[in-house]
Design an enzyme around this catalytic site. Structure first.
Site, mmCIF file in Angstrom:
data_model
loop_
_atom_site.group_PDB
_atom_site.id
_atom_site.type_symbol
_atom_site.label_atom_id
_atom_site.label_comp_id
_atom_site.label_asym_id
_atom_site.label_seq_id
_atom_site.Cartn_x
_atom_site.Cartn_y
_atom_site.Cartn_z
ATOM 1 C CG ASP A 12 75.128 49.251 31.013
ATOM 2 O OD1 ASP A 12 76.276 48.795 31.250
ATOM 3 O OD2 ASP A 12 74.109 48.798 31.562
ATOM 4 C CB CYS A 69 74.496 45.766 29.980
ATOM 5 S SG CYS A 69 73.467 44.279 29.844
ATOM 6 C CB THR A 71 73.025 40.256 33.104
ATOM 7 O OG1 THR A 71 72.081 40.916 32.252
ATOM 8 C CG2 THR A 71 72.720 40.521 34.570
ATOM 9 C CG HIS A 102 76.033 25.045 15.482
ATOM 10 N ND1 HIS A 102 75.569 24.021 16.265
ATOM 11 C CD2 HIS A 102 77.190 24.584 14.925
ATOM 12 C CE1 HIS A 102 76.404 22.985 16.193
ATOM 13 N NE2 HIS A 102 77.394 23.312 15.387
ATOM 14 C CG HIS A 137 74.713 24.681 11.468
ATOM 15 N ND1 HIS A 137 73.994 24.173 12.532
ATOM 16 C CD2 HIS A 137 75.799 23.889 11.340
ATOM 17 C CE1 HIS A 137 74.622 23.138 13.038
ATOM 18 N NE2 HIS A 137 75.719 22.927 12.317
#
Length: 149
Positions: A12, A69, A71, A102, A137
């Protein structure tokens, strides 16, 4: 692992500069950067950018995606709504290694208001150089995929 050397990048408005630095870095490492993010600081909607990048990864057009963005959380949530995408937000190198090893993550999300450029590039490097371990995994990744059905 796919031989596709294309990485889609999007963000963004909060992460344009960091996204462009990461784009230059991945190209210096031999990847083709497909930058679909905005180029101006005008406010944009991270769900649109996360989903657009995720669609390119899910379709196989791009091997990986790196999205940003403020965060890294919101854009990651949007990307994970696209079937076939496994995106994790990372603020450290260890987490970036683990989501590849993983979880076979095919997208990385970063927070431009949390990380500086040096940290973001180290995390990106860890993501790109870590390989999925398979084994137990793979069973778990298959279980995640089954949730999309």
């Amino acid at each position: 692992m796919s031989t596709n050397k294309r990485i889609v990048l999007s963000s963004d408005h909060a992460a344009i500069d960091l996204r462009q630095a990461i784009s230059a870095y991945v190209e210096s490492q031999g990847w083709e950067a497909v930058d679909i993010g905005p180029t101006t600081s005008e406010s944009t909607h991270y769900p649109e950018h996360g989903a657009a990048a995720a669609r390119l990864v899910a379709s196989g057009d791009c091997r990986f995606g790196i999205i940003l963005c403020g965060t890294g959380q919101g854009i990651m949530i949007a990307a994970n709504k696209i079937n076939g995408v496994r995106c994790g937000v990372c603020s450290d190198v260890f987490s970036a290694q683990m989501i590849r090893q993983h979880n076979d993550a095919n997208m990385l999300s970063l927070g431009a208001r949390i990380l500086d450029e040096k940290q973001a590039l180290e995390i990106t490097a860890a993501f790109l150089t870590s390989e999925f371990e398979g084994g137990r995994h793979a069973t778990r990744v298959d279980m995640i995929g089954a949730l999309e059905a």
